[in-house]
Design a protein around this motif. Structure first.
Motif, PDB file in Angstrom:
ATOM      1  N   GLY A 139       0.778  -1.163  -0.076  1.00 52.43           N
ATOM      2  CA  GLY A 139       0.226   0.172   0.049  1.00 52.43           C
ATOM      3  C   GLY A 139       0.916   1.280  -0.025  1.00 52.43           C
ATOM      4  O   GLY A 139       0.258   2.529   0.261  1.00 52.43           O
ATOM      5  N   THR A 140       1.934   1.148   0.092  1.00 52.69           N
ATOM      6  CA  THR A 140       3.144   2.481  -0.406  1.00 52.69           C
ATOM      7  C   THR A 140       3.199   2.855  -1.599  1.00 52.69           C
ATOM      8  O   THR A 140       4.001   4.680  -1.693  1.00 52.69           O
ATOM      9  CB  THR A 140       4.266   2.032   0.575  1.00 52.69           C
ATOM     10  OG1 THR A 140       5.197   1.145  -0.383  1.00 52.69           O
ATOM     11  CG2 THR A 140       4.284   1.715   1.759  1.00 52.69           C
ATOM     12  N   GLY A 141       2.450   2.026  -2.576  1.00 49.93           N
ATOM     13  CA  GLY A 141       2.386   3.158  -3.514  1.00 49.93           C
ATOM     14  C   GLY A 141       3.750   3.012  -4.302  1.00 49.93           C
ATOM     15  O   GLY A 141       4.603   4.041  -5.678  1.00 49.93           O
ATOM     16  N   HIS A 142       5.167   2.223  -4.177  1.00 52.23           N
ATOM     17  CA  HIS A 142       6.201   2.122  -4.569  1.00 52.23           C
ATOM     18  C   HIS A 142       5.785   1.077  -5.504  1.00 52.23           C
ATOM     19  O   HIS A 142       5.556  -0.008  -5.991  1.00 52.23           O
ATOM     20  CB  HIS A 142       7.478   1.634  -3.491  1.00 52.23           C
ATOM     21  CG  HIS A 142       7.765   2.409  -2.443  1.00 52.23           C
ATOM     22  ND1 HIS A 142       7.859   2.413  -1.419  1.00 52.23           N
ATOM     23  CD2 HIS A 142       7.771   3.826  -2.335  1.00 52.23           C
ATOM     24  CE1 HIS A 142       8.186   3.305  -0.442  1.00 52.23           C
ATOM     25  NE2 HIS A 142       8.320   4.308  -1.180  1.00 52.23           N
ATOM     26  N   ASP A 143       6.888   1.062  -6.254  1.00 52.58           N
ATOM     27  CA  ASP A 143       7.098   0.157  -7.696  1.00 52.58           C
ATOM     28  C   ASP A 143       7.401  -1.424  -7.031  1.00 52.58           C
ATOM     29  O   ASP A 143       7.933  -1.228  -6.476  1.00 52.58           O
ATOM     30  CB  ASP A 143       7.936   0.425  -8.788  1.00 52.58           C
ATOM     31  CG  ASP A 143       8.177  -0.180  -9.802  1.00 52.58           C
ATOM     32  OD1 ASP A 143       9.554  -1.389 -10.023  1.00 52.58           O
ATOM     33  OD2 ASP A 143       7.724  -0.082 -11.099  1.00 52.58           O
ATOM     34  N   PRO A 144       6.818  -1.746  -8.097  1.00 52.28           N
ATOM     35  CA  PRO A 144       7.007  -3.174  -7.398  1.00 52.28           C
ATOM     36  C   PRO A 144       8.867  -4.275  -7.414  1.00 52.28           C
ATOM     37  O   PRO A 144       9.049  -4.393  -6.899  1.00 52.28           O
ATOM     38  CB  PRO A 144       6.184  -4.565  -8.052  1.00 52.28           C
ATOM     39  CG  PRO A 144       4.848  -3.442  -8.322  1.00 52.28           C
ATOM     40  CD  PRO A 144       5.641  -2.285  -8.597  1.00 52.28           C
ATOM     41  N   ALA A 145       9.128  -3.812  -8.344  1.00 51.81           N
ATOM     42  CA  ALA A 145      10.628  -4.052  -8.385  1.00 51.81           C
ATOM     43  C   ALA A 145      11.155  -3.176  -7.096  1.00 51.81           C
ATOM     44  O   ALA A 145      12.936  -3.856  -6.836  1.00 51.81           O
ATOM     45  CB  ALA A 145      10.541  -3.098  -9.625  1.00 51.81           C
ATOM     46  N   VAL A 146      11.029  -1.970  -7.195  1.00 50.51           N
ATOM     47  CA  VAL A 146      12.661  -1.307  -5.828  1.00 50.51           C
ATOM     48  C   VAL A 146      11.464  -1.648  -4.499  1.00 50.51           C
ATOM     49  O   VAL A 146      12.298  -2.063  -3.882  1.00 50.51           O
ATOM     50  CB  VAL A 146      11.583   0.373  -5.652  1.00 50.51           C
ATOM     51  CG1 VAL A 146      11.912   1.212  -4.408  1.00 50.51           C
ATOM     52  CG2 VAL A 146      11.674   0.517  -6.626  1.00 50.51           C
ATOM     53  N   VAL A 164      13.595   0.213   8.299  1.00 52.33           N
ATOM     54  CA  VAL A 164      12.303   0.811   8.281  1.00 52.33           C
ATOM     55  C   VAL A 164      12.238   2.255   7.563  1.00 52.33           C
ATOM     56  O   VAL A 164      10.963   1.862   6.284  1.00 52.33           O
ATOM     57  CB  VAL A 164      11.848   0.972   9.513  1.00 52.33           C
ATOM     58  CG1 VAL A 164      10.301   1.318   9.432  1.00 52.33           C
ATOM     59  CG2 VAL A 164      11.618  -0.291  10.298  1.00 52.33           C
ATOM     60  N   ALA A 165      12.899   2.648   7.816  1.00 54.08           N
ATOM     61  CA  ALA A 165      13.103   4.624   7.225  1.00 54.08           C
ATOM     62  C   ALA A 165      13.244   4.556   5.285  1.00 54.08           C
ATOM     63  O   ALA A 165      12.385   4.673   4.196  1.00 54.08           O
ATOM     64  CB  ALA A 165      13.710   5.197   7.470  1.00 54.08           C
ATOM     65  N   LEU A 166      14.732   2.874   4.839  1.00 57.20           N
ATOM     66  CA  LEU A 166      14.714   2.984   3.612  1.00 57.20           C
ATOM     67  C   LEU A 166      13.186   2.680   2.644  1.00 57.20           C
ATOM     68  O   LEU A 166      12.954   2.630   1.983  1.00 57.20           O
ATOM     69  CB  LEU A 166      15.711   2.748   3.249  1.00 57.20           C
ATOM     70  CG  LEU A 166      15.987   1.853   2.219  1.00 57.20           C
ATOM     71  CD1 LEU A 166      16.431   2.814   1.616  1.00 57.20           C
ATOM     72  CD2 LEU A 166      17.225   0.596   1.875  1.00 57.20           C
ATOM     73  N   LEU A 167      13.244   1.783   3.163  1.00 52.50           N
ATOM     74  CA  LEU A 167      11.301   1.023   2.748  1.00 52.50           C
ATOM     75  C   LEU A 167      10.443   0.925   2.620  1.00 52.50           C
ATOM     76  O   LEU A 167       9.469   1.499   1.902  1.00 52.50           O
ATOM     77  CB  LEU A 167      11.354  -0.295   3.465  1.00 52.50           C
ATOM     78  CG  LEU A 167      12.134  -1.862   3.511  1.00 52.50           C
ATOM     79  CD1 LEU A 167      12.151  -2.102   5.473  1.00 52.50           C
ATOM     80  CD2 LEU A 167      12.245  -2.342   2.813  1.00 52.50           C
ATOM     81  N   LEU A 168      10.077   1.852   3.593  1.00 48.57           N
ATOM     82  CA  LEU A 168       8.963   3.501   3.402  1.00 48.57           C
ATOM     83  C   LEU A 168       9.553   5.077   2.903  1.00 48.57           C
ATOM     84  O   LEU A 168       7.694   6.068   2.949  1.00 48.57           O
ATOM     85  CB  LEU A 168       8.868   3.648   4.253  1.00 48.57           C
ATOM     86  CG  LEU A 168       7.557   2.367   5.175  1.00 48.57           C
ATOM     87  CD1 LEU A 168       7.798   3.007   7.508  1.00 48.57           C
ATOM     88  CD2 LEU A 168       6.518   2.677   4.899  1.00 48.57           C
ATOM     89  N   ARG A 169      11.176   5.121   2.304  1.00 48.34           N
ATOM     90  CA  ARG A 169      11.210   6.608   1.646  1.00 48.34           C
ATOM     91  C   ARG A 169      10.299   6.349   0.075  1.00 48.34           C
ATOM     92  O   ARG A 169      10.511   5.180  -0.551  1.00 48.34           O
ATOM     93  CB  ARG A 169      12.267   6.450   1.982  1.00 48.34           C
ATOM     94  CG  ARG A 169      13.106   8.290   0.831  1.00 48.34           C
ATOM     95  CD  ARG A 169      14.592   7.368   0.915  1.00 48.34           C
ATOM     96  NE  ARG A 169      14.883   6.581   0.252  1.00 48.34           N
ATOM     97  CZ  ARG A 169      16.887   6.384   0.043  1.00 48.34           C
ATOM     98  NH1 ARG A 169      17.186   6.686   0.996  1.00 48.34           N
ATOM     99  NH2 ARG A 169      17.027   5.356  -1.043  1.00 48.34           N
ATOM    100  N   ASP A 170      10.222   7.168   0.087  1.00 44.36           N
ATOM    101  CA  ASP A 170       9.332   7.744  -1.867  1.00 44.36           C
ATOM    102  C   ASP A 170      11.019   7.755  -2.855  1.00 44.36           C
ATOM    103  O   ASP A 170      12.286   7.746  -2.432  1.00 44.36           O
ATOM    104  CB  ASP A 170       8.781   8.895  -2.200  1.00 44.36           C
ATOM    105  CG  ASP A 170       7.573   9.351  -0.578  1.00 44.36           C
ATOM    106  OD1 ASP A 170       6.950   7.926  -0.661  1.00 44.36           O
ATOM    107  OD2 ASP A 170       7.145  10.443  -0.248  1.00 44.36           O
TER     108      ASP A 170
END
Length: 201
Positions: free
Chosen positions: A148-155, A195-201
């Motif tokens: 649900g974070t909107g990140h590209d699946p590959a990222v 955690v910060a990296l995983l949620l970073r835009d």
């Protein structure tokens, strides 16, 4: 057609399950070198004949025990995650659980089996299959957490792989005998960054 197991089939399934439980417990308690099929039968409370009926050899028993170990490792991870917690907390909890799982007896036993399996192609293949089962499931957990974070699946996949690999690296220090409290303190700081990296835009 009635597919309900008959009493004899039910007893056979219970015996097989008891033998697998006992094999895992013997591995955890004694390690590969000291494990014997006779010891497994004693721990399971069944006769040697019953043990040999279900598993004709030590390697055959261990091949199934490896699959059981993989299933237990995934159960440990999934059972420890609170589904209703905020995403950052769930990520943190999952990575903490990954560290403990990789530093724990189930994974240590898998490593021991991998080293001991050099003389058995079938056992090596079973261990590889178990790891191929666990790896994708852990990867899928990352996609669930970060979907649900909107990140590209590959990222998402790349970042999650890096985070889990980092947890595995810290866990290996514990397995190698480094002071667990010190390693966990170092991990706590690193996990905040992950955690910060995983949620970073």
């Amino acid at each position: 057609m009635d597919d309900t197991p008959k009493p004899k089939q039910e007893r056979s399934l219970r015996t097989r399950a008891a033998l697998l439980d006992a094999a895992v417990e013997e591995l955890l308690a004694r390690g590969y070198a000291e494990l014997s099929t006779a010891g497994v039968a004693r721990r399971a409370g069944v006769s040697r004949g019953a043990q040999q009926h279900h598993f004709a050899s030590k390697d055959e028993l261990l091949i199934e025990a490896v699959r059981e170990l993989a299933a237990r490792r995934m159960t440990e991870l999934r059972d420890g995650i609170a589904a209703d917690a905020p995403v950052a907390e769930r990520i943190r909890r999952t990575l903490d659980l990954a560290l403990e799982q990789y530093a724990g007896p189930l994974f240590a036993t898998t490593l021991e089996l991998a080293l001991a399996a050099r003389g058995s192609e079938e056992l090596r293949a079973a261990i590889a299959d178990g790891e191929r089962t666990v790896g994708p499931q852990i990867q899928a957990m990352g996609r669930e957490l970060l979907g649900g974070t909107g990140h590209d699946p590959a990222v998402v996949d790349a970042r999650w792989t890096m985070a889990v690999s980092t947890a595995r690296g810290y866990a290996s220090l514990i397995l190698l005998g480094h002071p667990p409290d010190r390693v966990r303190a170092q991990w706590s700081s690193a996990c905040d960054d992950l955690v910060a990296l995983l949620l970073r835009d």
